[in-house]
Design a protein around this motif. Structure first.
Motif, PDB file in Angstrom:
ATOM      1  N   GLY A   1       0.594  -1.186  -0.341  1.00 33.51           N
ATOM      2  CA  GLY A   1       0.409  -0.018  -0.555  1.00 33.51           C
ATOM      3  C   GLY A   1       0.702   1.274  -0.203  1.00 33.51           C
ATOM      4  N   GLU A   2       1.505   1.349   0.752  1.00 35.35           N
ATOM      5  CA  GLU A   2       3.063   2.519   0.309  1.00 35.35           C
ATOM      6  C   GLU A   2       4.122   2.713  -0.637  1.00 35.35           C
ATOM      7  OE1 GLU A   2       0.595   1.177   3.476  1.00 35.35           O
ATOM      8  OE2 GLU A   2       2.571  -0.377   3.570  1.00 35.35           O
TER       9      GLU A   2
ATOM     10  N   GLU B   1       3.523   5.294  -3.642  1.00 35.81           N
ATOM     11  CA  GLU B   1       3.866   6.511  -3.403  1.00 35.81           C
ATOM     12  C   GLU B   1       5.535   6.834  -2.780  1.00 35.81           C
ATOM     13  OE1 GLU B   1       3.841  10.467  -3.019  1.00 35.81           O
ATOM     14  OE2 GLU B   1       2.212   9.017  -3.818  1.00 35.81           O
TER      15      GLU B   1
ATOM     16  N   ASN C   1       1.615   1.096   8.710  1.00 35.24           N
ATOM     17  CA  ASN C   1       1.191   1.209   7.931  1.00 35.24           C
ATOM     18  C   ASN C   1       0.259   1.359   6.716  1.00 35.24           C
ATOM     19  OD1 ASN C   1       2.627  -1.246   8.402  1.00 35.24           O
ATOM     20  ND2 ASN C   1       3.284  -1.248   5.704  1.00 35.24           N
TER      21      ASN C   1
ATOM     22  N   LEU D   1      -2.948   3.280   9.127  1.00 32.27           N
ATOM     23  CA  LEU D   1      -3.007   4.749   8.411  1.00 32.27           C
ATOM     24  C   LEU D   1      -2.211   5.513   8.051  1.00 32.27           C
ATOM     25  CD1 LEU D   1      -3.758   6.890  11.423  1.00 32.27           C
ATOM     26  CD2 LEU D   1      -5.246   6.564   9.952  1.00 32.27           C
ATOM     27  N   PRO D   2      -1.693   4.702   5.940  1.00 36.10           N
ATOM     28  CA  PRO D   2      -1.042   4.593   5.156  1.00 36.10           C
ATOM     29  C   PRO D   2      -0.672   5.667   4.870  1.00 36.10           C
ATOM     30  CG  PRO D   2      -3.019   3.745   4.134  1.00 36.10           C
ATOM     31  CD  PRO D   2      -3.191   3.718   5.486  1.00 36.10           C
ATOM     32  N   ARG D   3      -1.394   7.188   4.499  1.00 36.79           N
ATOM     33  CA  ARG D   3      -1.467   7.977   4.212  1.00 36.79           C
ATOM     34  C   ARG D   3      -0.195   8.927   4.991  1.00 36.79           C
ATOM     35  NH1 ARG D   3      -0.055  10.412  -0.369  1.00 36.79           N
ATOM     36  NH2 ARG D   3       1.918  10.897   0.415  1.00 36.79           N
ATOM     37  N   GLU D   4      -1.083   8.708   6.636  1.00 39.31           N
ATOM     38  CA  GLU D   4      -0.066   9.382   7.171  1.00 39.31           C
ATOM     39  C   GLU D   4       1.471   8.182   7.557  1.00 39.31           C
ATOM     40  OE1 GLU D   4      -4.610   9.943   8.371  1.00 39.31           O
ATOM     41  OE2 GLU D   4      -3.257   8.129   6.923  1.00 39.31           O
TER      42      GLU D   4
ATOM     43  N   VAL E   1       2.922   7.399   5.416  1.00 32.54           N
ATOM     44  CA  VAL E   1       4.203   7.064   4.600  1.00 32.54           C
ATOM     45  C   VAL E   1       4.281   9.314   4.167  1.00 32.54           C
ATOM     46  CG1 VAL E   1       4.487   8.175   2.144  1.00 32.54           C
ATOM     47  CG2 VAL E   1       3.548   5.955   2.631  1.00 32.54           C
ATOM     48  N   ASP E   2       3.845  10.166   5.171  1.00 31.53           N
ATOM     49  CA  ASP E   2       3.943  11.283   5.290  1.00 31.53           C
ATOM     50  C   ASP E   2       4.760  11.636   6.348  1.00 31.53           C
ATOM     51  OD1 ASP E   2       2.113  12.168   3.294  1.00 31.53           O
ATOM     52  OD2 ASP E   2       1.033  12.675   5.096  1.00 31.53           O
TER      53      ASP E   2
END
Length: 264
Positions: free
Chosen positions: A43-44, A47, A247, A250-253, A255-256
């Motif tokens: 998923g990560e 990005e 990961n 909360l994949p977005r948070e 990766v950020d």
């Protein structure tokens, strides 16, 4: 299972790995949790591969890598990474390890800092005792008729109740990883965690370090991450409202936090 390449290590074990991202980008190594394969990062990676040449591998005992019988050690798992980097001609890389991968990252930060640029330790501990608990788990997994009971135990520890109740598809992905797990590999990895105590020696880590904790993690408690961040000089700490697989939850948070730290 995604396409992999293979490398024979010095002790005769074979490790599986794959690259994503352009070859000119800085290398980021991703190291998996116990009981999972390199697909745990699916998923990560899209990005992350915009910024890094992502090198994933199946930990010894996991996925398509060999699962030699007997106890593994964190030192052996760490040397596997060093051998992989050396064989691929990578002098230095960023390293992100989650759970068991975080134990490996701590070992690398202590014993192979020349190979590490920046270090991220996610949902991990410097010590997880007592040893007798792991001895019981080793016996149970080696004696069980199949991996189904072990798989459900892991899933309950990894995901919030709502994700299990709602049958979120990613949970089935991880169930499949666990059901396909080699029991010798899981037992060997259990032994590596059982015997690891890095609580004092991580004070020697000099590489820039980010520690990511799951606020509701029942496996590697947030307090363990806080202790790691307090012990490693100048380490940063990020606490996410997650259980163990931050990961995935909360994949977005996640990766950020990773990209922000590595490119900072």
């Amino acid at each position: 299972m995604q396409e992999r390449s293979f490398l024979m290590l010095g002790d005769g074990a074979r490790v599986a790995y794959r690259f994503d991202g352009a070859a000119h980008l800085p290398t980021l190594v991703l190291s998996n949790s116990i009981g999972t394969t390199l697909e745990m990062w699916d998923g990560e990676v899209p990005e992350l591969a915009k910024h890094f040449r992502v090198l994933r591998y199946d930990m010894r005992g996991h996925g398509a890598s060999d699962a030699p019988p007997g106890a593994y050690s964190i030192a052996r798992l760490g040397r596997d990474v060093v051998e992989l980097l050396d064989a691929l001609g990578i002098e230095q890389a960023h390293f992100l390890g989650l759970s068991l991968g975080g134990f490996v990252g701590q070992w690398l930060g202590i014993h192979a800092p020349e190979h590490i640029d920046r270090l991220i330790l996610s949902n991990t501990s410097a010590y997880l005792g007592p040893a007798k608990d792991f001895d019981q788990r080793i016996q149970a997994v080696l004696q069980a008729t199949d991996m189904s009971e072990t798989a459900e135990m892991f899933l309950r520890n990894w995901f919030p109740e709502a994700m299990l109740r709602d049958r979120v598809p990613v949970v089935d992905t991880f169930r499949a990883m666990l059901l396909g797990m080699d029991r010798q590999g899981l037992a060997g990895a259990y032994a590596a965690v059982r015997d690891a105590d890095l609580r004092r020696t991580i004070a020697l880590i000099e590489r820039p370090t980010l520690v990511i904790a799951g606020r509701d993690d029942t496996v590697t408690a947030a307090s363990h991450s806080e202790q790691i961040a307090a012990t490693i000089p100048n380490a940063q700490l990020v606490v996410l409202p997650t259980v163990h697989l931050s990961n995935v939850e909360l994949p977005r948070e996640f990766v950020d936090a990773v990209v922000g730290f590595l490119r900072g």
